[in-house]
Design a protein around this motif. Structure first.
Motif, PDB file in Angstrom:
ATOM      1  N   LYS A 154       0.813  -1.216   0.000  1.00  0.00           N
ATOM      2  CA  LYS A 154       0.000   0.000   0.000  1.00  0.00           C
ATOM      3  C   LYS A 154       0.847   1.267   0.000  1.00  0.00           C
ATOM      4  O   LYS A 154       0.347   2.359  -0.239  1.00  0.00           O
ATOM      5  N   SER A 191      -6.152   3.606   6.564  1.00  0.00           N
ATOM      6  CA  SER A 191      -7.125   2.625   6.071  1.00  0.00           C
ATOM      7  C   SER A 191      -8.361   2.536   6.975  1.00  0.00           C
ATOM      8  O   SER A 191      -9.374   1.982   6.576  1.00  0.00           O
ATOM      9  N   CYS A 312      -5.389   3.231   0.409  1.00  0.00           N
ATOM     10  CA  CYS A 312      -6.007   3.229   1.736  1.00  0.00           C
ATOM     11  C   CYS A 312      -7.465   3.699   1.691  1.00  0.00           C
ATOM     12  O   CYS A 312      -8.091   3.856   2.746  1.00  0.00           O
TER      13      CYS A 312
END
Ligand SMILES: [Zn+2]
Length: 355
Positions: A154, A191, A312
């Motif tokens: 990510k 997130s 996210c």
């Protein structure tokens, strides 16, 4: 009288003599050990009672039973006498202790006990956390072992990208690893939380480096802020305030463009060296700590990359933010002039007592 009768009479006399003499012998024993020794002399395997009974074979068979009973009676008396004297000696010892000078628990120790204190890394971490908290950042925590996705994916590291080589780390199994930076906390926060937010994430991180200035385990502190309309100017403002609080008012901040995969643009941050500052002019004259440049490299920073926001679930068209990260060991080394990073993990009291 037969020889066997003589023998019986002799054994009877010996048993009677033993029975009469043992109380005085026990009484003469002034310590537990002396008492036990005396008891062993009488009842031990090679003791006096055994010696007497050795003669039993020479007594008429019909008389043996009576002698055996007499011997057992003597033995029982000796045992009872031994136990009684043992209790008496124990009581006497206890009385002596109770009557002795009282033991004063409140007396100070003769040698002053050395006091422990915080480790230099803890001191630096608390100081940095304090600075950021006073600027409105809250502390966010995350696990030491995280998914590859949170640690690399990510953050914009493609799988097997050469950039991950820089921080190749320890995998616990496929897909899980010891985090190589505290940025996994940034990912977890972004997130799960809805902006605006400002967090710091201090923690332990792991890489494969091991030399004078690198350790496979070290500590980072990361700060990140996400909101609408956040610009590089906000980052610059936070850095200036941070520099002032860490090294004093007016400490200059210098940004040098640099590459980190998860920010755009990214920069290294140098702060004016506090060790060679001329108090009159405010100029940095150069010293060993700053390698005669007047500046100390202290951290990396940048604007959070739009792809990280997307990964996210944060809309990069609406939100922007910055992140910065620094090593606690590096900060402690600069602050205290520590030449070798590994000294901080060797737990040598001669080193640790200097802080
Ligand atoms: Zn300097």
């Amino acid at each position: 009288m037969s020889e066997a009768d003589d023998k019986k009479a002799e054994i009877d006399r010996a048993l009677s003599a033993l029975c009469e003499s043992f109380p005085a012998r026990f009484l003469g024993a002034e310590t537990e050990q002396a008492l036990r020794d005396e008891n062993a002399k009488i009842l031990g395997k090679k003791g006096e009672l055994s010696a007497i009974l050795k003669e039993l074979g020479r007594v008429a068979p019909e008389a043996r039973k009576a002698i055996g009973e007499a011997a057992n009676a003597v033995k029982a008396k000796v045992e009872a006498g031994f136990e009684a004297r043992l209790r008496e000696l124990a009581m006497r010892k206890r009385d002596a202790e109770l009557n002795a000078r009282p033991f004063d628990l409140t007396l100070p120790a003769r040698v002053p006990l050395p006091r422990g204190h915080r480790h230099p890394i803890s001191i630096v971490r608390e100081e940095l956390v304090q600075i950021f908290r006073s600027m409105g950042f809250a502390v966010f925590d995350g696990p030491d072992i995280d998914t590859e996705e949170n640690n690399f994916g990510k953050l914009g590291y493609p799988p097997d990208h050469p950039a991950t080589d820089m921080q190749d780390t320890f995998y616990t199994d496929k897909g899980h690893l010891l985090r190589s930076h505290t940025s996994n906390i940034q990912i977890r926060a972004m997130s799960t939380m809805k902006p605006p937010f400002a967090f710091i994430a201090p923690g332990t991180v792991f890489r494969r480096d091991d030399d004078m200035t690198h350790s496979p385990m070290f500590h980072q502190l990361e700060a990140f802020l996400v909101d609408e309309h956040v610009t590089l100017a906000h980052l610059r403002g936070v850095l200036s305030e941070f520099a002032a609080r860490l090294f004093g008012d007016g400490t200059p901040v210098r940004l040098r463009p640099s590459y980190f995969p998860f920010v755009e643009p990214g920069a290294e941050v140098d702060l004016g060296c506090p060790f060679c500052k001329d108090e009159k002019t405010g100029k940095r004259l150069g010293c060993g700590v700053c390698k005669h440049t007047g500046f100390i490299e202290i951290m990396g920073c940048g604007m959070i990359h739009p792809t990280v926001f997307e990964a996210c679930g944060i809309d990069p068209e609406k939100y922007s933010g910055f992140a910065l990260g620094l090593g606690l060991e590096r900060t402690a080394m600069v602050r205290y002039g520590i030449p070798n990073l590994r000294m901080m993990f060797e737990n040598d009291p001669r080193f640790l007592s200097q802080f």
